[in-house]
Design an enzyme around this catalytic site. Structure first.
Site, PDB file in Angstrom:
ATOM      1  N   CYS A 194      -7.764   0.833  13.048  1.00 25.55           N
ATOM      2  CA  CYS A 194      -9.444   0.161  11.826  1.00 25.55           C
ATOM      3  C   CYS A 194      -9.857  -0.539  13.306  1.00 25.55           C
ATOM      4  O   CYS A 194     -11.143  -0.286  13.786  1.00 25.55           O
ATOM      5  CB  CYS A 194      -8.855  -1.421  11.476  1.00 25.55           C
ATOM      6  SG  CYS A 194      -7.057  -0.823  10.468  1.00 25.55           S
ATOM      7  N   SER A 224       1.261  -1.318   0.176  1.00 27.09           N
ATOM      8  CA  SER A 224       0.234  -0.324  -0.234  1.00 27.09           C
ATOM      9  C   SER A 224       0.843   1.297   0.285  1.00 27.09           C
ATOM     10  O   SER A 224       1.739   1.578   1.267  1.00 27.09           O
ATOM     11  CB  SER A 224      -0.800  -0.328   1.024  1.00 27.09           C
ATOM     12  OG  SER A 224      -1.651   1.660   1.174  1.00 27.09           O
TER      13      SER A 224
HETATM   14  C1  LIG Z   1      -2.699  -0.631   6.131  1.00 26.54           C
HETATM   15  C2  LIG Z   1      -2.991  -1.819   6.219  1.00 26.54           C
HETATM   16  C3  LIG Z   1      -3.109  -2.682   4.647  1.00 26.54           C
HETATM   17  C4  LIG Z   1      -4.677  -2.085   4.643  1.00 26.54           C
HETATM   18  O1  LIG Z   1      -4.009  -1.108   3.503  1.00 26.54           O
HETATM   19  P1  LIG Z   1      -4.629   0.445   2.703  1.00 26.54           P
HETATM   20  O2  LIG Z   1      -4.114   0.612   1.691  1.00 26.54           O
HETATM   21  O3  LIG Z   1      -5.148   1.093   3.971  1.00 26.54           O
HETATM   22  O4  LIG Z   1      -5.881  -1.190   2.807  1.00 26.54           O
HETATM   23  C5  LIG Z   1      -2.820  -3.960   5.001  1.00 26.54           C
HETATM   24  N1  LIG Z   1      -2.106  -4.418   5.664  1.00 26.54           N
HETATM   25  C6  LIG Z   1      -1.662  -3.753   7.018  1.00 26.54           C
HETATM   26  C7  LIG Z   1      -0.214  -4.559   7.684  1.00 26.54           C
HETATM   27  C8  LIG Z   1      -1.687  -2.539   6.980  1.00 26.54           C
HETATM   28  O5  LIG Z   1      -0.295  -1.952   7.615  1.00 26.54           O
END
Ligand SMILES: *Cc1c(COP(=O)(O)O)cnc(C)c1O
Length: 394
Positions: free
Chosen positions: A325, A200
């Site tokens: 989250c 991401s």
């Molecule tokens: C932030 C995060 C995600 C989600 O990524 P997004 O781009 O916000 O959907 C998934 N896995 C981990 C370990 C993260 O830190």
């Protein structure tokens, strides 16, 4: 009051290089990469170039990169692909860990409802999966192993290369959520023996709402989104070219400065860990050394995480109780509970996630503020005296 932003595991401030790379894609090179005219084809050239540069950063081939809307989508697509491909061969067993991101755990919940057997491995007190446990859990009908590269709440780094080796020997698909790792510790898909890897952009100073899935050539990727033929038919939707260019600039910047940044950031991290070590009945969650350069997670007994965050915010400090989250819900973190932290203690968690924009002066301010705020909250806590006397508090 100056803002001290130490919630980089939740999201980051966009870097100047990413911001500058995005701009021309919005008002100059705004064509649709699928259009045949010159402005569309210019956009396509930029897109191809971004894909190649991104692939190079993780030692992959350009045609193994699939752009997505972020880490969550990449996790969903990887896991569902491996599950459904496995099911076609009668393989419906999946191995993961208890402290994965919800993008992984909730996708596995969905698969459990569809008849898959999900086995979540222990992460122990140090927050690290044991390679031996993966080995022992593997079965003839295992379709997938998915273990994150580094945990988002406590920052512990997992033995991905070794787990990948075992999966490779046993011909089991291995996926890793590398969202917290990319740009912070070295990531090389060949060296790590991974088949699929999620990324991401907004966790390394790129834009939010964009990411990618690395999917090794030879794996038949399944669509989550159906429509046009973008991403070689595996992910429909007009490409988010500004975000993708921003991501490419950010990942190159992060990877080329990785060592320098890691050295600098881990110094700040250790300053804060050492600077808070004298607070009584506090603990550092996760292995002291095998952790991301910028991630710290403390628990302070006798304190509610929410109160701690609000008071730190009054000092300008933007931190987190753990996962962005789960904030808003009063449940303690599933990550800390998986690591065996008692429920009452897990309520008093604090995650500080640093980046190269933070300074030594900020680290000092954070240490002072934590001492002050913890002492204050304990002074007004109805249970603190009992905890100090060793009486059990639920
Ligand atoms: C932030 C995060 C995600 C989600 O990524 P997004 O781009 O916000 O959907 C998934 N896995 C981990 C370990 C993260 O830190």
């Amino acid at each position: 009051m100056k803002t001290i932003y130490v919630d980089n595991a939740a999201t980051t401030r966009m870097s100047d290089v990413a911001y500058e790379a995005m701009k021309p894609m919005m008002q100059e090179i705004y064509g649709n990469p699928s259009s045949l005219h010159h402005i569309g084809q210019t956009a396509k050239e930029y897109l191809d170039d971004a894909r190649a540069r991104i692939a190079k950063c993780i030692n992959a081939q350009p045609n193994e990169i699939y752009f997505t809307s972020g880490g969550s989508e990449a996790d969903n697509q990887a896991i569902l692909t491996a599950a459904y491909n496995g099911a076609k061969k009668g393989k419906k067993h999946i191995i993961s860990s208890k402290f994965e991101h919800h993008a992984v755990l909730h996708t596995l919940d969905k698969l459990a409802k569809e008849g898959f057997e999900i086995e979540l491995l222990d992460v122990y007190e140090n927050g690290i999966v044991k390679v031996e446990d993966v080995k022992n859990a593997l079965r003839d009908d295992t379709a997938l192993v998915t273990i994150m590269t580094a945990n988002n709440e406590v920052g512990t780094i997992q033995p991905i290369k070794e787990i990948g080796e075992i999966c490779k020997e046993n011909k089991v698909i291995f996926h890793t959520d590398a969202v917290q790792a990319i740009g912070h510790i070295p990531v090389d898909v060949i060296e790590m023996n991974v088949d699929m890897l999620s990324v991401s952009a907004h966790k390394f100073h790129g834009p939010r709402g964009v990411g990618f899935l690395y999917c090794r050539k030879g794996i038949l990727l399944q669509n989550l989104i159906n429509g046009g033929a973008q991403e070689r038919g595996k992910r429909a939707g007009t490409e988010n070219t500004p975000a993708i260019m921003g991501m490419a600039a950010a990942i190159e910047d992060a990877c080329s400065n990785l060592e320098k940044n890691a050295q600098y950031v881990s110094k700040l991290r250790d300053m804060i860990i050492d600077g808070c070590a004298d607070i009584e009945l506090s603990r550092l969650n996760g292995d002291r050394y095998n952790r991301l350069p910028g991630t710290i997670n403390f628990c302070f007994e006798g304190i509610e995480g929410e109160g701690l965050l609000l008071l730190l915010d009054q000092d300008g400090i933007c931190a987190s109780s753990g996962s962005a989250c789960t904030s808003g819900s009063l449940d303690p973190s599933h990550v800390l509970l998986a690591m065996g932290v008692p429920v009452a203690v897990a309520h008093g968690s604090l995650r500080i996630s640093l980046c190269e924009y933070n300074t030594e002066q900020e680290a000092k301010t954070i240490i002072d503020s934590i001492h002050k705020v913890v002492a204050y909250l304990r002074s007004i806590s109805p249970v603190w005296e009992k905890i100090q006397k060793g009486e059990v508090v639920e």
